[in-house]
Design a protein around this motif. Structure first.
Motif, PDB file in Angstrom:
ATOM      1  N   GLN A 461       0.828  -1.205   0.000  1.00  0.00           N
ATOM      2  CA  GLN A 461       0.000   0.000   0.000  1.00  0.00           C
ATOM      3  C   GLN A 461       0.860   1.252   0.000  1.00  0.00           C
ATOM      4  O   GLN A 461       0.571   2.232  -0.708  1.00  0.00           O
ATOM      5  N   ALA A 462       1.943   1.242   0.773  1.00  0.00           N
ATOM      6  CA  ALA A 462       2.829   2.407   0.830  1.00  0.00           C
ATOM      7  C   ALA A 462       3.493   2.661  -0.516  1.00  0.00           C
ATOM      8  O   ALA A 462       3.622   3.821  -0.948  1.00  0.00           O
ATOM      9  N   MET A 463       3.922   1.604  -1.205  1.00  0.00           N
ATOM     10  CA  MET A 463       4.514   1.777  -2.529  1.00  0.00           C
ATOM     11  C   MET A 463       3.464   2.260  -3.527  1.00  0.00           C
ATOM     12  O   MET A 463       3.743   3.105  -4.387  1.00  0.00           O
ATOM     13  N   HIS A 464       2.248   1.734  -3.409  1.00  0.00           N
ATOM     14  CA  HIS A 464       1.174   2.135  -4.324  1.00  0.00           C
ATOM     15  C   HIS A 464       0.847   3.616  -4.158  1.00  0.00           C
ATOM     16  O   HIS A 464       0.551   4.321  -5.139  1.00  0.00           O
ATOM     17  N   ALA A 468       6.504   4.882  -0.168  1.00  0.00           N
ATOM     18  CA  ALA A 468       7.744   4.100  -0.174  1.00  0.00           C
ATOM     19  C   ALA A 468       8.291   4.133  -1.596  1.00  0.00           C
ATOM     20  O   ALA A 468       7.553   3.897  -2.558  1.00  0.00           O
ATOM     21  N   LYS A 469       9.584   4.391  -1.715  1.00  0.00           N
ATOM     22  CA  LYS A 469      10.153   4.693  -3.033  1.00  0.00           C
ATOM     23  C   LYS A 469      11.247   3.730  -3.466  1.00  0.00           C
ATOM     24  O   LYS A 469      11.642   3.725  -4.630  1.00  0.00           O
ATOM     25  N   CYS A 495       7.956   2.664  -7.690  1.00  0.00           N
ATOM     26  CA  CYS A 495       9.220   2.856  -6.986  1.00  0.00           C
ATOM     27  C   CYS A 495      10.268   3.506  -7.883  1.00  0.00           C
ATOM     28  O   CYS A 495      10.285   3.315  -9.104  1.00  0.00           O
ATOM     29  N   ARG A 496      11.165   4.255  -7.271  1.00  0.00           N
ATOM     30  CA  ARG A 496      12.316   4.789  -8.000  1.00  0.00           C
ATOM     31  C   ARG A 496      13.310   3.696  -8.318  1.00  0.00           C
ATOM     32  O   ARG A 496      13.938   3.683  -9.382  1.00  0.00           O
ATOM     33  N   LEU A 497      13.479   2.753  -7.355  1.00  0.00           N
ATOM     34  CA  LEU A 497      14.468   1.691  -7.515  1.00  0.00           C
ATOM     35  C   LEU A 497      13.919   0.414  -6.896  1.00  0.00           C
ATOM     36  O   LEU A 497      13.386   0.431  -5.785  1.00  0.00           O
ATOM     37  N   THR A 498      14.058  -0.689  -7.624  1.00  0.00           N
ATOM     38  CA  THR A 498      13.781  -2.005  -7.063  1.00  0.00           C
ATOM     39  C   THR A 498      15.035  -2.859  -7.225  1.00  0.00           C
ATOM     40  O   THR A 498      15.693  -2.834  -8.268  1.00  0.00           O
ATOM     41  N   GLY A 513      10.648  -1.050 -10.625  1.00  0.00           N
ATOM     42  CA  GLY A 513      10.648   0.397 -10.487  1.00  0.00           C
ATOM     43  C   GLY A 513      11.285   1.048 -11.701  1.00  0.00           C
ATOM     44  O   GLY A 513      11.621   0.386 -12.690  1.00  0.00           O
ATOM     45  N   LYS A 514      11.440   2.374 -11.631  1.00  0.00           N
ATOM     46  CA  LYS A 514      12.020   3.120 -12.766  1.00  0.00           C
ATOM     47  C   LYS A 514      13.406   2.567 -13.105  1.00  0.00           C
ATOM     48  O   LYS A 514      13.765   2.413 -14.275  1.00  0.00           O
TER      49      LYS A 514
END
Length: 769
Positions: A461-464, A468-469, A495-498, A513-514
């Motif tokens: 939920q936080a990432m959605h 959370a990034k 997300c910016r990074l996974t 993520g991006k």
């Protein structure tokens, strides 16, 4: 200004059936077919030499601990091989000769790979090099380890607050890796440590901690042999942990009785042909279950309450059914519990569980006659809104029988992944413990965060919500394992990074993520060398024993690093030369990690030395019937509520299940041999009368619809398979059905997704009927 390309990736892969076939379910598990299938998988993936080298050491003392299930090893190991069919499949998947190298990623884009099935993705092979997926790119490219760690450090430093990062843990990681990971995360400044336990046995941990003072089971493997009665609820050991069948066979040989409670009749609980014995190879094997109760989905509390009421009535007439000495000395709340039991109508309880009263009475007689009772369960009890109550009602029965803290009796939650319990023991938890924080501060001289972190559903939920990034995963296939697949996929893409620390390719590498990184790690089967010396890791099995595992094979690539080394170097890149922790030393010296574990957690004294051979058992107050740590100093009876399945918005209740050809989200093949399914995964197991009433027939194609909170979710194109399952109940495989599980609906207290009780409707396709 250049516009960033949008990656059009599938969150689920193909949604069309493979065109398989359905036959008759099997009436036994293992035997010659299991040996044949296991050898076929081993030889196909590893070849003869590697197969012999790995299987001869699999689950042997100080050999290779199976990366599959966490079922414990016997003291005396079989010289014929201490493994099962699905254990061989797990080893073969990891030790495969197939490779996913930079040329593979250059050939296939993430869009193309995402269109493949989970089976095809997994069969691609071992990842050989660290890889990066840049913003806007459709192809992963090779990246040096140094560049990868610098990228992670830069992104973490760029966050406004540490709570904007999420660190996930899979249950296959070692104690050493999990401890180092948790140490880094706390030193970084967050408790956002969701782990796979949140999705499976979290309900067990909550229920057992509240009632018995420890979130683990109380029995040993030897207790299984000594039990008078073993009750197995919501569990399919023939597929999910087949070596349990050997323990049940020994229990039967010693005169024990087995009651199985499950909506589906599973072959592994009916009869077992032990492939290590003559009778198992050419004879009829051993009949296991004495009484099979096909309860309706998630009506276990109703059934248990009915059994408890009948036992209480019998106790009032005969006495000696309950252990009053134990109850009075070791428990509290029995009067309120028994008074609450009177509120329930026996007739209504019987209707709810969907059984004949004669069957329930037979169960009562078996339980009443036994003095030593073990109750085993798995996700069939935990993955419901009332998952905690399901387990606590089991505890109530055990407490009445005095079946806690004595040989041949107790609680037995059967864990899935091989070290999911060990991860939690050595600090992977989003909860905050002042005592644990004090130990970290004492040993490592920093102040850990005191804010409760995010579990799996709340991390998603936080990432959605873009709170959370950064998402880092130590193993696992997060996208396919989590609930509400499309919601979870969109969350990861925000997300910016996974970052994925992985051995093999899976769907979570393709929905990212991006920017995305894949950091390839050594597997359990591979040698872990430091300065030419072989290192070993340790794990904790399902019954609390810690022991060594040491790989034997040459690594799949000279670019692989061990998980502890990856974590330590990541921490070093972030902290540079600041702080009080020598990350480099910890990444190199596993004995040092184990020394620090022993300083933080009780029960690990002389850790490295005691992990040799068969290993050592961790302290377990429940096993000793010591409940002094609980409020009141005694074990707690609980007044549990019945589940609320009114089905006001749907007609059926669906449970997700595994095929025999899978372990969690890893798909070994397309056959479910024991249930009669061949070359197919989009299968809907449905009561024959329900099939007829819907005007459907075998092999018709239907969609499944769930409606929660005004949102419609759809799982498409499932083939009808008339099957022996209670009316109004359905079953189908995950991860295919995870799209139906609503992200905001989960178990009370534990937050485990409701994957085993999803309200659904059936929508026939135009070409059906």
């Amino acid at each position: 200004m250049e516009v960033e390309k949008i990656r059009k990736v599938s969150f689920t892969g193909p949604i069309m059936p493979d065109g398989g076939s359905f036959g008759s379910p099997k009436v036994y598990a293992a035997g010659i077919p299991a040996v044949k299938v296991a050898l076929e998988h081993a030889l196909k993936e590893m070849g003869l030499k590697r197969s012999v080298l790995t299987l001869s050491k699999l689950n042997q003392q100080e050999g290779i601990d199976c990366p599959g299930c966490a079922w414990p090893d016997p003291e005396k190991r079989s010289p014929l091989g201490e493994f099962c069919e699905n254990g061989v499949k797990a080893i073969a998947e990891e030790a495969t000769n197939q490779r996913v190298d930079p040329a593979f990623f250059e050939k296939y884009s993430v869009e193309e790979m995402a269109s493949w099935s989970d089976y095809q993705i997994g069969k691609s092979g071992r990842i050989t090099h660290p890889m990066v997926l840049r913003p806007g790119s459709l192809h992963y490219q090779a990246i040096s380890w140094a560049e990868a760690f610098d990228l992670i450090a830069e992104e973490l430093h760029g966050l406004d607050h540490p709570d904007e990062a999420v660190f996930y843990t899979s249950g296959r990681s070692s104690n050493e890796a999990a401890f180092l990971y948790g140490l880094f995360i706390r030193a970084f400044g967050t408790n956002n440590m969701p782990d796979c336990s949140n999705m499976c046995h979290e309900s067990s941990g909550v229920a057992l901690t509240e009632t018995l003072g420890i979130g683990k089971g109380s029995v040993t493997l030897e207790d299984m042999y000594l039990a008078d009665v073993v009750m197995i609820l919501g569990q399919n050991p023939g597929t999910n942990h087949p070596r349990m069948l050997s323990a049940l066979e020994k229990c039967k040989g010693n005169g024990g009785k087995i009651i199985s409670i499950n909506p589906l009749k599973e072959a592994g609980l009916v009869r077992f042909k032990n492939p290590q014995e003559i009778i198992g190879m050419i004879g009829q094997g051993t009949g296991l279950t004495d009484l099979y109760l096909q309860v309706k989905i998630n009506q276990d509390v109703a059934l248990l309450k009915l059994i408890l009421k009948k036992l209480y009535h019998k106790e009032l007439q005969e006495s000696g059914i309950f252990d009053w000495e134990f109850i009075q000395e070791k428990t509290q709340g029995v009067e309120a519990f028994l008074e609450d039991l009177k509120r329930y109508s026996s007739e209504e309880l019987l209707r709810s569980c969907g059984l004949d009263e004669e069957q329930v009475d037979e169960a009562v007689e078996i339980i009443a006659a036994g003095k030593k009772l073990i109750i085993c369960w798995a996700m069939g009890l935990t993955q419901h809104k009332n998952g905690v109550d399901n387990i606590q009602e089991c505890v109530n029965l055990l407490l009445l029988k005095g079946s806690i803290g004595k040989p041949g009796a107790g609680t037995c939650p059967v864990r899935g992944h091989s070290n999911v319990q060990g991860d939690r023991t050595v600090g992977i938890t989003h909860h905050v413990s002042p005592r644990l924080n004090a130990a970290y501060q004492r040993v490592f001289n920093f102040i850990p965060p005191t804010k409760v972190g995010l579990d799996v559903v709340h991390a998603i939920q936080a990432m959605h919500e873009k709170k959370a990034k950064i998402f880092v995963a130590l193993g696992g296939n997060f996208l396919s394992a989590a609930s509400d697949t499309h919601y979870t996929g969109a969350a990861l893409q925000n997300c910016r990074l996974t970052v994925q620390i992985s051995t093999k390719l899976n769907r979570s590498h393709l929905v990212t993520g991006k920017t995305a990184l894949i950091l390839p790690s050594l597997g359990r089967t591979e040698q872990d060398l430091e300065g030419g010396a072989k290192r070993y890791i340790t794990v904790e099995n399902s019954m609390g024993r810690v022991h060594r595992s040491q790989g034997r094979l040459q690594p799949a690539s000279d670019q692989l690093k061990s998980e502890p080394a990856i974590i330590a170097t990541m921490a070093k890149a972030y902290f540079k030369d600041t702080g009080s922790i020598d990350w480099e030393a910890l990444g190199e010296d596993y004995d040092l990690i184990r020394e620090k574990i022993a300083q933080v957690f009780g029960g690990f004294e002389d850790y490295s030395e005691r992990s040799a051979g068969a290993g050592f058992d961790l302290p377990n107050n429940s096993r000793e019937a010591d409940f002094s740590s609980l409020p009141g100093g005694k074990a707690h009876f609980t007044r549990c509520q019945l589940p609320n399945h009114q089905l006001t918005n749907a007609k059926y209740l669906l449970m997700s299940i595994r095929s025999h050809d899978q372990f969690n989200t890893t798909i070994y093949g397309l056959n479910d041999r024991y249930r009669g399914v061949k070359m197919e995964r989009r299968v809907l197991f449905m009561n024959p009368q329900d099939v007829a009433e819907e005007g459907l027939k075998k092999m018709d194609v239907v969609d499944l619809i769930s409606k929660y909170d005004g949102q419609i979710r759809k799982a498409e194109n499932f083939l009808i398979f008339p099957y022996d399952i209670p009316q109004g109940n359905l079953a189908a495989y995950f991860p295919e059905t995870n799209v139906l599980v609503p992200i905001h609906h989960f178990a009370d207290k534990s937050h485990t997704p409701i994957s085993k009780s999803i309200e659904v409707d059936i929508l026939p396709k135009p070409n059906s009927q």
